[in-house]
Design a protein around this motif. Structure first.
Motif, mmCIF file in Angstrom:
data_model
loop_
_atom_site.group_PDB
_atom_site.id
_atom_site.type_symbol
_atom_site.label_atom_id
_atom_site.label_comp_id
_atom_site.label_asym_id
_atom_site.label_seq_id
_atom_site.Cartn_x
_atom_site.Cartn_y
_atom_site.Cartn_z
ATOM 1 N N TYR A 1 0.655 -1.269 0.078
ATOM 2 C CA TYR A 1 -0.057 -0.101 0.193
ATOM 3 C C TYR A 1 1.035 1.358 -0.030
ATOM 4 C CZ TYR A 1 -4.213 2.923 0.553
ATOM 5 O OH TYR A 1 -5.058 3.552 0.321
ATOM 6 N N SER A 2 1.978 1.147 0.183
ATOM 7 C CA SER A 2 2.806 2.479 0.097
ATOM 8 C C SER A 2 3.565 2.692 -1.374
ATOM 9 C CB SER A 2 4.299 2.342 0.964
ATOM 10 O OG SER A 2 4.047 2.162 2.292
ATOM 11 N N ASP A 3 3.103 1.938 -2.239
ATOM 12 C CA ASP A 3 3.252 1.964 -3.594
ATOM 13 C C ASP A 3 4.876 1.966 -3.963
ATOM 14 O OD1 ASP A 3 0.840 1.258 -4.383
ATOM 15 O OD2 ASP A 3 0.431 3.385 -5.095
ATOM 16 N N PRO A 4 5.858 1.048 -3.129
ATOM 17 C CA PRO A 4 7.099 1.306 -3.275
ATOM 18 C C PRO A 4 7.549 1.215 -4.718
ATOM 19 C CG PRO A 4 6.687 -0.649 -2.521
ATOM 20 C CD PRO A 4 5.444 0.054 -2.515
ATOM 21 N N SER A 58 -5.221 1.410 8.105
ATOM 22 C CA SER A 58 -3.716 1.121 8.198
ATOM 23 C C SER A 58 -3.552 -0.011 9.207
ATOM 24 C CB SER A 58 -2.877 2.389 8.386
ATOM 25 O OG SER A 58 -3.050 3.198 7.405
ATOM 26 N N ILE A 59 -2.169 -0.428 9.162
ATOM 27 C CA ILE A 59 -1.764 -1.437 10.321
ATOM 28 C C ILE A 59 -1.032 -0.784 11.233
ATOM 29 C CG2 ILE A 59 0.221 -3.042 10.706
ATOM 30 C CD1 ILE A 59 -2.240 -4.158 8.755
ATOM 31 N N ILE A 101 1.020 5.967 8.640
ATOM 32 C CA ILE A 101 -0.094 7.069 8.065
ATOM 33 C C ILE A 101 0.511 8.139 7.578
ATOM 34 C CG2 ILE A 101 -1.713 8.482 9.076
ATOM 35 C CD1 ILE A 101 -2.461 6.275 11.003
ATOM 36 N N PRO A 102 1.781 8.759 7.868
ATOM 37 C CA PRO A 102 2.195 9.913 7.310
ATOM 38 C C PRO A 102 2.572 9.394 5.716
ATOM 39 C CG PRO A 102 3.267 9.708 9.259
ATOM 40 C CD PRO A 102 2.334 8.454 9.241
ATOM 41 N N ARG A 103 2.878 8.358 5.431
ATOM 42 C CA ARG A 103 3.233 7.970 4.123
ATOM 43 C C ARG A 103 1.906 8.187 3.165
ATOM 44 N NH1 ARG A 103 5.886 3.667 6.333
ATOM 45 N NH2 ARG A 103 4.615 2.087 5.366
ATOM 46 N N ASP A 127 -7.407 8.214 8.224
ATOM 47 C CA ASP A 127 -6.645 7.113 8.302
ATOM 48 C C ASP A 127 -6.320 6.794 9.562
ATOM 49 O OD1 ASP A 127 -4.592 5.426 7.856
ATOM 50 O OD2 ASP A 127 -4.242 6.157 5.973
ATOM 51 N N LEU A 128 -6.841 5.997 10.070
ATOM 52 C CA LEU A 128 -6.467 5.113 11.036
ATOM 53 C C LEU A 128 -5.873 3.773 11.323
ATOM 54 C CD1 LEU A 128 -10.073 6.004 12.955
ATOM 55 C CD2 LEU A 128 -7.754 7.186 13.007
#
Length: 221
Positions: free
Chosen positions: A79-82, A117-118, A123-125, A142-143
């Motif tokens: 989910y960070s689309d690295p 989120s996990i 969350i900042p990303r 986003d929690l």
């Protein structure tokens, strides 16, 4: 070139890859593209920090470049689309990031998007992604459920926390559609939707759906 869609799990946890693979079964069809899941063995056990995102970027690009001739599309299942943009530079084939595709799909299902989120440090990303995509006006919040990738094996605990967070996003933040902020959450999609009473987007399914469309349209031209 085959019509294979390669779905890459950038972390090295095979259990996560197996869960992604099962979640994609509904998208496998006779005559459709082959969907193959792959674990990036060079990756960390979980993508939890920005350092993890940076660490897998070049290995992802290298893999995409090496497989460019025998794959029709790629999906980065984190989910960070690295490495999304670096991978797009490495191949002429479509490369889908699950966060981007999950958010785009959510726009078709509701007015205000909530992300589960996990961990809090993810969350900042995610918030940077929201701003970069210009979605701040459609974003509810986003929690995090506060569990690590390793703790996702306790299904009852995970579902209880996800349901609690989903209800908070709905009641306190006004979310009317939820996006699961980790590829390792896939198996909870149906039960989470039932518990919270909102549509739920599983982002790897969303990305692979878009990849299938891109591959089939390319073959028809």
């Amino acid at each position: 070139m085959t019509d294979t869609i390669l779905v890459i799990n950038p972390n090295s946890t095979e259990r996560v890859t197996a869960g992604i693979d099962r979640a994609l079964d509904p998208l496998r069809m006779t005559g459709g593209p082959s969907i193959v899941c792959h674990t990036l063995t060079e990756g960390p056990p979980g993508i939890e920090r920005q350092a993890d995102v940076e660490r897998v970027t070049l290995p992802l690009a290298r893999l995409v470049r090496e497989r460019s001739e025998d794959c029709a599309a790629f999906v980065i299942a984190c989910y960070s689309d690295p490495g999304l943009h670096v991978c797009r530079e490495a191949t002429p084939r479509p490369v889908m990031g699950i966060a981007e595709c999950g958010l785009l799909t959510a726009l078709t299902l509701g007015e205000r998007i909530g992300v589960i989120s996990i961990l809090d440090r993810s969350i900042p990303r995610h918030l940077r992604q929201i701003r970069q995509h210009g979605l701040s006006d459609r974003f509810a919040g986003d929690l995090a459920i506060g569990l690590s990738i390793a703790e996702l094996g306790d299904d009852d605990r995970v579902l209880a926390r996800m349901s609690e967070v989903g209800r908070e996003l709905r009641a306190r933040h006004g979310a009317d559609v939820l996006v699961m902020g980790c590829a390792g959450m896939a198996r909870f999609k149906r039960r989470l939707g039932e518990a919270v009473g909102l549509p739920v987007v599983e982002p790897t399914q969303a990305a692979v759906t878009m990849a299938i469309g891109a591959v089939r349209l390319a073959k028809a031209q």
